[in-house]
Write an enzyme that holds these catalytic residues in place. Structure first.
Site, PDB file in Angstrom:
ATOM      1  N   HIS A 113     -41.938   3.170 -12.799  1.00  0.00           N
ATOM      2  CA  HIS A 113     -42.948   3.317 -13.856  1.00  0.00           C
ATOM      3  C   HIS A 113     -42.778   2.167 -14.850  1.00  0.00           C
ATOM      4  O   HIS A 113     -41.653   1.868 -15.261  1.00  0.00           O
ATOM      5  CB  HIS A 113     -42.774   4.666 -14.556  1.00  0.00           C
ATOM      6  CG  HIS A 113     -43.812   4.889 -15.603  1.00  0.00           C
ATOM      7  ND1 HIS A 113     -45.115   5.236 -15.292  1.00  0.00           N
ATOM      8  CD2 HIS A 113     -43.772   4.788 -16.953  1.00  0.00           C
ATOM      9  CE1 HIS A 113     -45.817   5.333 -16.412  1.00  0.00           C
ATOM     10  NE2 HIS A 113     -45.026   5.065 -17.440  1.00  0.00           N
ATOM     11  N   THR A 148     -45.300  14.615 -14.458  1.00  0.00           N
ATOM     12  CA  THR A 148     -45.781  13.226 -14.342  1.00  0.00           C
ATOM     13  C   THR A 148     -44.801  12.312 -15.070  1.00  0.00           C
ATOM     14  O   THR A 148     -44.700  12.368 -16.305  1.00  0.00           O
ATOM     15  CB  THR A 148     -47.191  13.097 -14.971  1.00  0.00           C
ATOM     16  OG1 THR A 148     -48.058  13.995 -14.284  1.00  0.00           O
ATOM     17  CG2 THR A 148     -47.723  11.680 -14.841  1.00  0.00           C
TER      18      THR A 148
END
Ligand code: GRF
Length: 208
Positions: A113, A148
């Site tokens: 990420h 998430t």
């Protein structure tokens, strides 16, 4: 190397520069993983072309063709398992993977990420960070859980935000760091060096 390399599958939806970093690392002599298959939800994704260019098998499973996310996840997991995959790397994969998928791999799923989590989860993290005015940005490799971008953190690298940066300059600086930490984190994972203690992941350099 003496031990067999651990079979890894990569899922990617886009340009696949992180996939490329993993493929390049896996092409070196002492890397403990081999990329055995690359999958995408997007036919024609550049990531698939990169894999094919290096002789790695690919597959595409489209979300459209499946009634539910569970069915879709099961179809993707089935493809990966058919190639003997033990660990999965999400690398710019634009889908949330659900419990069906995570259970199939008993949690052996990593994601990259482009922020220093838990700051800026979700989409367009580099722009979120830039617009927030942070002085330090970066990237994170984490284990995937049901949330998430919420799973236990395996590796992070910070990069500075410089005067004169725009969001694109920052994105590229973060991307270069992603390419450094993802292969390293994958090597730890497949070599069974991750010791997960609640939210904390310790890297056991002794191995087992
Ligand atoms: C990367 O910034 C990654 O962190 C995010 O999506 C982007 C994918 O880039 N999850 P690429 O396809 O690896 O070039």
């Amino acid at each position: 190397m003496s031990q067999a390399r651990v079979p890894v599958g990569v899922l990617a939806s886009g340009s696949g520069t992180n996939l490329q970093a993993l493929l390049d690392a896996a092409a070196t002599d002492d890397f403990p993983a081999r990329i055995v298959v690359v999958g995408s939800d997007r036919p024609g994704a550049l990531a698939l072309q990169r894999a094919e260019g290096m002789g790695v098998p690919t597959f595409t499973v489209r979300r459209k063709g499946h009634a539910s996310r569970e069915d879709f996840d099961a179809a993707v997991a089935h493809q990966l398992l058919a190639h003997g995959v033990r660990w999965v790397c999400l690398a710019g994969y634009m889908r949330i993977v659900g419990p069906t998928f995570l259970d199939a791999f008993e949690g052996r799923v990593l994601n990259i990420h482009p922020s220093l989590l838990p700051a800026f989860p979700g989409l367009d993290a580099q722009r979120q960070a830039f617009e927030h005015g942070v002085k330090v940005a970066g990237c994170t490799v984490h284990l995937v859980d049901a949330g998430t971008d919420t799973g236990p953190i395996v590796a992070q690298e910070a990069v500075p935000v410089l005067d004169g940066d725009d969001a694109e300059a920052l994105r590229l600086r973060i991307l270069a760091a992603e390419h450094r930490i993802y292969p390293r984190a994958l090597a730890w994972a497949v070599a069974d060096k991750l010791r997960i203690e609640g939210r904390k992941v310790r890297i056991d350099e002794e191995g087992r």
